[in-house]
Structure formats: structure tokens, C-alpha cells
Design a protein around this motif. Structure first.
Motif, mmCIF file in Angstrom:
data_model
loop_
_atom_site.group_PDB
_atom_site.id
_atom_site.type_symbol
_atom_site.label_atom_id
_atom_site.label_comp_id
_atom_site.label_asym_id
_atom_site.label_seq_id
_atom_site.Cartn_x
_atom_site.Cartn_y
_atom_site.Cartn_z
ATOM 1 N N LEU A 161 0.836 -1.200 0.000
ATOM 2 C CA LEU A 161 0.000 0.000 0.000
ATOM 3 C C LEU A 161 0.872 1.252 0.000
ATOM 4 O O LEU A 161 0.598 2.214 -0.736
ATOM 5 N N LEU A 162 1.938 1.248 0.787
ATOM 6 C CA LEU A 162 2.837 2.407 0.812
ATOM 7 C C LEU A 162 3.618 2.548 -0.491
ATOM 8 O O LEU A 162 3.973 3.658 -0.891
ATOM 9 N N LEU A 171 8.043 6.872 -1.526
ATOM 10 C CA LEU A 171 8.556 5.670 -0.887
ATOM 11 C C LEU A 171 8.781 4.558 -1.906
ATOM 12 O O LEU A 171 7.914 4.267 -2.717
ATOM 13 N N GLY A 172 9.954 3.935 -1.830
ATOM 14 C CA GLY A 172 10.256 2.754 -2.624
ATOM 15 C C GLY A 172 10.643 1.636 -1.673
ATOM 16 O O GLY A 172 10.457 1.727 -0.455
ATOM 17 N N VAL A 176 10.506 2.069 2.515
ATOM 18 C CA VAL A 176 9.373 1.433 3.180
ATOM 19 C C VAL A 176 9.872 0.475 4.255
ATOM 20 O O VAL A 176 9.386 0.487 5.395
ATOM 21 N N ASP A 177 10.856 -0.354 3.906
ATOM 22 C CA ASP A 177 11.414 -1.273 4.895
ATOM 23 C C ASP A 177 11.962 -0.513 6.100
ATOM 24 O O ASP A 177 11.749 -0.907 7.255
ATOM 25 N N GLU A 178 12.668 0.568 5.845
ATOM 26 C CA GLU A 178 13.266 1.336 6.942
ATOM 27 C C GLU A 178 12.206 2.009 7.817
ATOM 28 O O GLU A 178 12.307 2.025 9.050
ATOM 29 N N HIS A 186 5.014 -4.816 11.129
ATOM 30 C CA HIS A 186 5.321 -5.900 10.201
ATOM 31 C C HIS A 186 4.885 -5.493 8.790
ATOM 32 O O HIS A 186 3.806 -4.912 8.602
ATOM 33 N N PRO A 187 5.690 -5.773 7.774
ATOM 34 C CA PRO A 187 5.353 -5.361 6.405
ATOM 35 C C PRO A 187 4.085 -5.993 5.844
ATOM 36 O O PRO A 187 3.493 -5.458 4.901
#
Length: 278
Positions: A161-162, A171-172, A176-178, A186-187
Motif C-alpha cells: 500500500l505504501l 517511498l520505494g 518502506v522497509d526502513e 510488520h510489512p
């Protein structure tokens, strides 16, 4: 892929290097880079145009010329370099903007995925790809209330979604992970399941991570260099991205890598637990 911090750094470099210059000629070596108009007309229209300003919207660069806006998306590995006319051309050079002062701005792209389009003056923000973008990730434009409302409308996992750019742009995969790590989310957590405090943490994490990355000139993972030929330095600050099996900086648990929506995804299995799932 260059994300918002990398593209913003490229914008700043081009602002320093080529703003104020006038185009003498444009050479297009790979026509598919040009989305519109056709390559021949694209080149013809830019002759005599002065580059007045460089702007950015999300991951798009907007070159503001005398009579036109040129929109450029770098996609996976596109980049700009400045050269003198006599400099040897790299084999991945696809578009050359020649200026009246004898210098050149060259667009290079190993994969040839990047795209450029020329539109009428001040119409860059109305380009189809730009119209769908969410707000820029700064507090003056990105509002917590709207972000919270947007998350509640979606049951899909928070990471993809992000990534789709509609709730907030820029955001890539890396950031996003960071941001999710910083917010302890949790992703794969469904977006509409986030509690108010989690949403607020994520909101601030997005602004923080992207802001720090812009200050660091972006992240150099593979081939990214800015328009000045410099690598970004944010990679030394990465907490989870690319850190598979390394200890989490917060709790020491080994970082795990999984696939989420076909994207390699890094997270801490202790700090970022998937909640409320059977």
C-alpha cells in the motif's frame, strides 16, 4: 530504483549544473525513451529553450523550460551526467541535450526503462502519472489525519500500500522497509488493522527516514550516482534493508528477508510482529 531522496538529490545537482543554459540541439539515440511527442518533434521543440528551473514531484523530475515542461522518470537505473562536447560517450547514453555554451547533459540508462515527455508550459503537475500521487512526505503537506483515514480504507498489507504512491509519494522498497522497522510494524500487517499509535509512529517514521535520506544524498546500493557524479551515503544508516541475518540494531535478533508483493522485504521478526492474524 532511484527513490525520492535520490531523485531530489539529482534535482539539486541539475539545478546547480544546468539551470540557466540554453539548448542548441538534442540528439536522441533511443527513441522509446521519449513518450511524447514523437522523438523528432520532441528534439525540435527544445531547440532554443532555456532551462529556467528544476522541480520534482514524487519520483518525477520536471525540467522547466521557457515554453515547455519536460517530465523525466528515471525508473530503474536512469541517470543524468554533464559533459563537454568532446567527452567520449558511454554506450548507455540515449539522449543528449547540447547547450550553447559547449556543454552537454546526457541521459544514460542501462535498462532503457526511463521515460521523458514534453508538455506545455506549467502543465507538468497535470501529467497523468503525477496526478495520482499522494502528498509529499513533509509535515506541511502530509497530514496525519488524512493518512489515518486512508489506511482505514484498505485491508491490504501495509508495505505494498505504501509502495503505490497514493497515500504518500516517494517511498520505494528501501525506505518502506526502513520506515516500517522504525515504526515497529510488520510489512504484511493489514493497513486497516493498525492502531492509532502505530499509525502515528509510521507517519513520523516516513517523514524522518525520507528526510534523513535526502540530507544524506540518497542511498547507493548499485549504480546510483547524483548529477555531480557522487554516491549517496544513507546506506551506512540502513537498519534493515540489505541486512539479512545481521543483528537488529534495536534488539539483536537476526534480520529476516521475505517476499511481500513480489518485493524483497527486510524486517526484524521480534520488533515487527504480525498482529491479530490467525
Amino acid at each position: 530504483m532511484p527513490e525520492l531522496p535520490e531523485v531530489e538529490t539529482v534535482r539539486k545537482g541539475l539545478e546547480t549544473l544546468v539551470v540557466g543554459k540554453t539548448i542548441k540541439d538534442v540528439t536522441i539515440l533511443w527513441a522509446r525513451i521519449i513518450e511524447a511527442p514523437d522523438a523528432e518533434l520532441f528534439a525540435l521543440k527544445l531547440v532554443g529553450q532555456r532551462l529556467e528551473k528544476m522541480e520534482r514531484r514524487g519520483k518525477y523530475l520536471i525540467f522547466k523550460f521557457t515554453d515547455y515542461d519536460m517530465i523525466s522518470h528515471l525508473r530503474m537505473e536512469g541517470k543524468y551526467e554533464t559533459h563537454s562536447t568532446d567527452d567520449k560517450r558511454d554506450k548507455h547514453t540515449h539522449v543528449i541535450f547540447k547547450f550553447t555554451d559547449g556543454t552537454e547533459l546526457r541521459y544514460l540508462d542501462v535498462r532503457k526503462f526511463g521515460r521523458m515527455v514534453l508538455v506545455e508550459k506549467d502543465q507538468g503537475k497535470n501529467y497523468k502519472g503525477i496526478l495520482t500521487l499522494g502528498p509529499e512526505p513533509v509535515a506541511t503537506e502530509f497530514k496525519l489525519g488524512a493518512f489515518r483515514d486512508g489506511l482505514k480504507k484498505h485491508h491490504k498489507a501495509i508495505k505494498p500500500l505504501l509502495l503505490d504512491q497514493r497515500l504518500v509519494t516517494g517511498l520505494g522498497n528501501i525506505y518502506v522497509d526502513e520506515a516500517l522497522w522504525e515504526a515497529k510494524i510488520h510489512p504484511e500487517q493489514p493497513a486497516d488493522s493498525l492502531k492509532s499509535k502505530e499509525t502515528e509512529r509510521l507517519y513520523h517514521a516516513i517523514i524522518d527516514v525520507l528526510g534523513r535520506a535526502v540530507e544524506a544524498g540518497g542511498t547507493t546500493i548499485r549504480s546510483y550516482l547524483n548529477a555531480l557524479g557522487e554516491a549517496g551515503t544513507f546506506q551506512i544508516s540502513l537498519n534493515v534493508y540489505g541486512q539479512t541475518n545481521q543483528p537488529c540494531p534495536r534488539c539483536g535478533t537476526p534480520i529476516k528477508k521475505i517476499k511481500v508483493a513480489q518485493r524483497g522485504t527486510h524486517f526484524c521478526p521480534k520488533c515487527q510482529k504480525l498482529k491479530g492474524m490467525s
